[in-house]
Write a protein that holds these residues in place. Structure first.
Motif, PDB file in Angstrom:
ATOM      1  N   ILE A  42       0.857  -1.190   0.000  1.00  0.00           N
ATOM      2  CA  ILE A  42       0.000   0.000   0.000  1.00  0.00           C
ATOM      3  C   ILE A  42       0.896   1.244   0.000  1.00  0.00           C
ATOM      4  O   ILE A  42       2.099   1.151   0.309  1.00  0.00           O
ATOM      5  CB  ILE A  42      -0.948   0.016   1.223  1.00  0.00           C
ATOM      6  N   HIS A  43       0.340   2.372  -0.335  1.00  0.00           N
ATOM      7  CA  HIS A  43       1.081   3.628  -0.251  1.00  0.00           C
ATOM      8  C   HIS A  43       0.126   4.804  -0.067  1.00  0.00           C
ATOM      9  O   HIS A  43      -1.093   4.629  -0.115  1.00  0.00           O
ATOM     10  CB  HIS A  43       2.033   3.812  -1.454  1.00  0.00           C
ATOM     11  N   LEU A  44       0.700   5.971   0.167  1.00  0.00           N
ATOM     12  CA  LEU A  44      -0.109   7.189   0.316  1.00  0.00           C
ATOM     13  C   LEU A  44      -0.299   7.790  -1.068  1.00  0.00           C
ATOM     14  O   LEU A  44       0.650   7.894  -1.849  1.00  0.00           O
ATOM     15  CB  LEU A  44       0.594   8.207   1.225  1.00  0.00           C
ATOM     16  N   ARG A  45      -1.546   8.215  -1.324  1.00  0.00           N
ATOM     17  CA  ARG A  45      -1.829   8.833  -2.611  1.00  0.00           C
ATOM     18  C   ARG A  45      -2.701  10.073  -2.387  1.00  0.00           C
ATOM     19  O   ARG A  45      -3.621  10.040  -1.568  1.00  0.00           O
ATOM     20  CB  ARG A  45      -2.553   7.836  -3.525  1.00  0.00           C
ATOM     21  N   ARG A  46      -2.344  11.125  -3.115  1.00  0.00           N
ATOM     22  CA  ARG A  46      -3.097  12.376  -2.958  1.00  0.00           C
ATOM     23  C   ARG A  46      -4.238  12.455  -3.980  1.00  0.00           C
ATOM     24  O   ARG A  46      -4.030  12.251  -5.174  1.00  0.00           O
ATOM     25  CB  ARG A  46      -2.155  13.575  -3.153  1.00  0.00           C
ATOM     26  N   PHE A  47      -5.428  12.760  -3.464  1.00  0.00           N
ATOM     27  CA  PHE A  47      -6.594  13.014  -4.318  1.00  0.00           C
ATOM     28  C   PHE A  47      -7.065  14.417  -3.976  1.00  0.00           C
ATOM     29  O   PHE A  47      -7.836  14.600  -3.016  1.00  0.00           O
ATOM     30  CB  PHE A  47      -7.693  11.986  -4.052  1.00  0.00           C
ATOM     31  N   GLY A  48      -6.560  15.407  -4.660  1.00  0.00           N
ATOM     32  CA  GLY A  48      -6.872  16.799  -4.318  1.00  0.00           C
ATOM     33  C   GLY A  48      -6.293  17.123  -2.952  1.00  0.00           C
ATOM     34  O   GLY A  48      -5.096  16.960  -2.715  1.00  0.00           O
ATOM     35  N   GLU A  49      -7.155  17.556  -2.023  1.00  0.00           N
ATOM     36  CA  GLU A  49      -6.686  17.913  -0.668  1.00  0.00           C
ATOM     37  C   GLU A  49      -6.515  16.693   0.215  1.00  0.00           C
ATOM     38  O   GLU A  49      -5.902  16.765   1.276  1.00  0.00           O
ATOM     39  CB  GLU A  49      -7.695  18.869  -0.012  1.00  0.00           C
ATOM     40  N   HIS A  71       7.001  10.971   9.879  1.00  0.00           N
ATOM     41  CA  HIS A  71       7.419  12.178   9.158  1.00  0.00           C
ATOM     42  C   HIS A  71       7.890  11.786   7.750  1.00  0.00           C
ATOM     43  O   HIS A  71       8.529  10.750   7.576  1.00  0.00           O
ATOM     44  CB  HIS A  71       8.614  12.864   9.843  1.00  0.00           C
ATOM     45  N   GLY A  72       7.636  12.668   6.817  1.00  0.00           N
ATOM     46  CA  GLY A  72       8.240  12.538   5.487  1.00  0.00           C
ATOM     47  C   GLY A  72       7.952  11.243   4.760  1.00  0.00           C
ATOM     48  O   GLY A  72       8.796  10.742   4.011  1.00  0.00           O
ATOM     49  N   VAL A  73       6.751  10.691   4.943  1.00  0.00           N
ATOM     50  CA  VAL A  73       6.388   9.474   4.198  1.00  0.00           C
ATOM     51  C   VAL A  73       6.029   9.876   2.761  1.00  0.00           C
ATOM     52  O   VAL A  73       5.407  10.922   2.534  1.00  0.00           O
ATOM     53  CB  VAL A  73       5.194   8.758   4.875  1.00  0.00           C
ATOM     54  N   ARG A  74       6.432   9.054   1.805  1.00  0.00           N
ATOM     55  CA  ARG A  74       6.169   9.382   0.393  1.00  0.00           C
ATOM     56  C   ARG A  74       4.663   9.457   0.108  1.00  0.00           C
ATOM     57  O   ARG A  74       3.926   8.516   0.410  1.00  0.00           O
ATOM     58  CB  ARG A  74       6.757   8.297  -0.511  1.00  0.00           C
ATOM     59  N   VAL A  75       4.270  10.575  -0.505  1.00  0.00           N
ATOM     60  CA  VAL A  75       2.880  10.746  -0.966  1.00  0.00           C
ATOM     61  C   VAL A  75       2.935  10.819  -2.488  1.00  0.00           C
ATOM     62  O   VAL A  75       3.647  11.663  -3.046  1.00  0.00           O
ATOM     63  CB  VAL A  75       2.251  12.047  -0.405  1.00  0.00           C
ATOM     64  N   HIS A  76       2.183   9.925  -3.142  1.00  0.00           N
ATOM     65  CA  HIS A  76       2.162   9.885  -4.608  1.00  0.00           C
ATOM     66  C   HIS A  76       1.006  10.718  -5.138  1.00  0.00           C
ATOM     67  O   HIS A  76       0.049  11.004  -4.405  1.00  0.00           O
ATOM     68  CB  HIS A  76       2.027   8.428  -5.070  1.00  0.00           C
ATOM     69  N   ASP A  77       1.114  11.087  -6.391  1.00  0.00           N
ATOM     70  CA  ASP A  77       0.014  11.846  -6.986  1.00  0.00           C
ATOM     71  C   ASP A  77      -1.127  10.899  -7.359  1.00  0.00           C
ATOM     72  O   ASP A  77      -1.046   9.680  -7.154  1.00  0.00           O
ATOM     73  CB  ASP A  77       0.500  12.693  -8.163  1.00  0.00           C
ATOM     74  N   ARG A  78      -2.180  11.453  -7.944  1.00  0.00           N
ATOM     75  CA  ARG A  78      -3.383  10.670  -8.245  1.00  0.00           C
ATOM     76  C   ARG A  78      -3.069   9.455  -9.118  1.00  0.00           C
ATOM     77  O   ARG A  78      -3.706   8.408  -9.030  1.00  0.00           O
ATOM     78  CB  ARG A  78      -4.393  11.595  -8.966  1.00  0.00           C
ATOM     79  N   GLU A  79      -2.066   9.589  -9.971  1.00  0.00           N
ATOM     80  CA  GLU A  79      -1.704   8.485 -10.869  1.00  0.00           C
ATOM     81  C   GLU A  79      -0.735   7.495 -10.207  1.00  0.00           C
ATOM     82  O   GLU A  79      -0.329   6.511 -10.809  1.00  0.00           O
ATOM     83  CB  GLU A  79      -1.056   9.023 -12.153  1.00  0.00           C
ATOM     84  N   GLY A  80      -0.345   7.810  -8.984  1.00  0.00           N
ATOM     85  CA  GLY A  80       0.562   6.898  -8.276  1.00  0.00           C
ATOM     86  C   GLY A  80       2.022   7.150  -8.599  1.00  0.00           C
ATOM     87  O   GLY A  80       2.875   6.280  -8.385  1.00  0.00           O
ATOM     88  N   THR A  81       2.331   8.328  -9.144  1.00  0.00           N
ATOM     89  CA  THR A  81       3.721   8.644  -9.481  1.00  0.00           C
ATOM     90  C   THR A  81       4.160   9.914  -8.722  1.00  0.00           C
ATOM     91  O   THR A  81       3.422  10.456  -7.922  1.00  0.00           O
ATOM     92  CB  THR A  81       3.869   8.875 -11.002  1.00  0.00           C
TER      93      THR A  81
END
Ligand code: SF4
Length: 315
Positions: free
Chosen positions: A63-70, A117-127
């Motif tokens: 699993i990972h962190l992914r940003r969807f807008g806010e 702290h500082g965990v990778r957040v990916h964009d909506r496409e997962g990159t």
């Protein structure tokens, strides 16, 4: 028989993989020898793996962190529709509902669940990952228990940050014990007295602001509210690592207790050790060891009570 609500050693939650439990998504672990072999003598570890606790198996899809807008969500890398954010938050709430309260939590760096702290957040496409996030479990833990000392394992490899975490966990544990026993105004006075130099080292102004709260303890209509305000300000004062200059100032105050009782060359040696620490030429443990040495020869009740001088923080 009902279990005691507090224990002798602080009970500290910890990401299970750091203790060598094979709970990672690939069936591996991240055993941290220092935590297992050294800090395990100070704390009673309470291991937990939020991902397995919410039913993700071993092995499991990463699993990972992914940003969807806010919004930042914890989702499966290959299937972002599989969202475990809420389940991880529920697990954080459950992990705080222990019979014996936790006095801190040590979390695995970089994990989308446990990282602080500082965990990778990916964009909506997962990159395009950016190191700007907090794991889903850790974020909820911090929100629900703002006074709870939290640290990642890598922070505890650094002596300054380790001392800082140990002091905070020991102080919070002591507070929990007093609360469990039914805290009285004189217990608050005693707690404040024992942490005088730690507070001074961290924030002299906050130390001065805590004083009036303590002096009102016996006269306050609502002692519970007053003590809650006290511990909130105490723990927030202790949140940031004190600088060498701040520590040197507190050490000089403590050294002042021996100005009349020790020989001139011992005073000089103590002053030089404090200055060498301030200049990063000696670790903090050295002037503290000298203070303890003089304290054994010239007992001072007020100093003997200080958590600052407790050798536990210097392992
Ligand atoms: S980092 Fe947290 S969720 Fe991941 S394996 Fe370790 S304990 Fe489990």
């Amino acid at each position: 028989m009902t279990a005691p609500a507090t224990s002798a050693r602080p009970r500290i939650g910890i990401s299970s993989c750091l203790l060598g439990r094979p709970v990672r998504h690939d069936g591996g672990h991240k055993r941290d020898a220092y935590l297992c072999e050294v800090l395990g003598s100070v704390f009673e570890w309470v291991p937990g793996c939020p991902e397995t606790a919410i039913g993700l198996g071993i092995p499991r899809k990463p699993i990972h962190l992914r940003r969807f807008g806010e919004r930042i969500r914890v989702v499966e890398v290959d299937d972002p529709a599989h969202d475990v954010t809420d389940a991880l938050a529920d697990e954080a709430a459950r992990s705080l509902q222990t019979v014996v309260p936790l006095a801190g939590y040590v979390l695995k760096q970089g994990s989308p669940s446990c990282g602080l702290h500082g965990v990778r957040v990916h964009d909506r496409e997962g990159t395009h990952p950016a190191r700007e996030g907090r794991g889903g479990f850790a974020a909820e833990l911090a929100r629900l228990a703002p006074l709870l000392p939290l640290a990642e394992e890598t922070q505890l490899h650094d002596p300054r940050q380790r001392q800082h975490f140990i002091w905070r966990a020991l102080a919070y544990h002591r507070w929990q014990q007093l609360a469990e026993d039914g805290m009285r105004p004189r217990d608050l006075v005693d707690f404040h007295t024992r942490h005088k130099y730690l507070l001074m080292a961290h924030d002299q102004e906050a130390y001065r602001r805590l004083g009036p709260l303590v002096s009102q303890a016996g006269n306050s209509g609502s002692f519970k509210e007053l003590s809650n305000n006290y511990i909130a300000l105490f723990m927030s004062t202790m949140r940031n690592v004190a600088s060498p200059g701040q520590h040197a100032n507190a050490l000089q105050h403590m050294a002042g207790y021996f100005s009349d009782s020790i020989e001139a060359h011992d005073r000089t040696e103590l002053g030089e050790a404090i200055e060498a620490y301030r200049l990063a030429q000696l670790p903090l443990a050295m002037p503290v060891a000298l203070l303890r040495h003089h304290l054994r020869r010239h007992p001072q009740t007020h100093l003997e009570q200080q958590l600052y001088l407790d050798p536990t923080a210097f392992i």
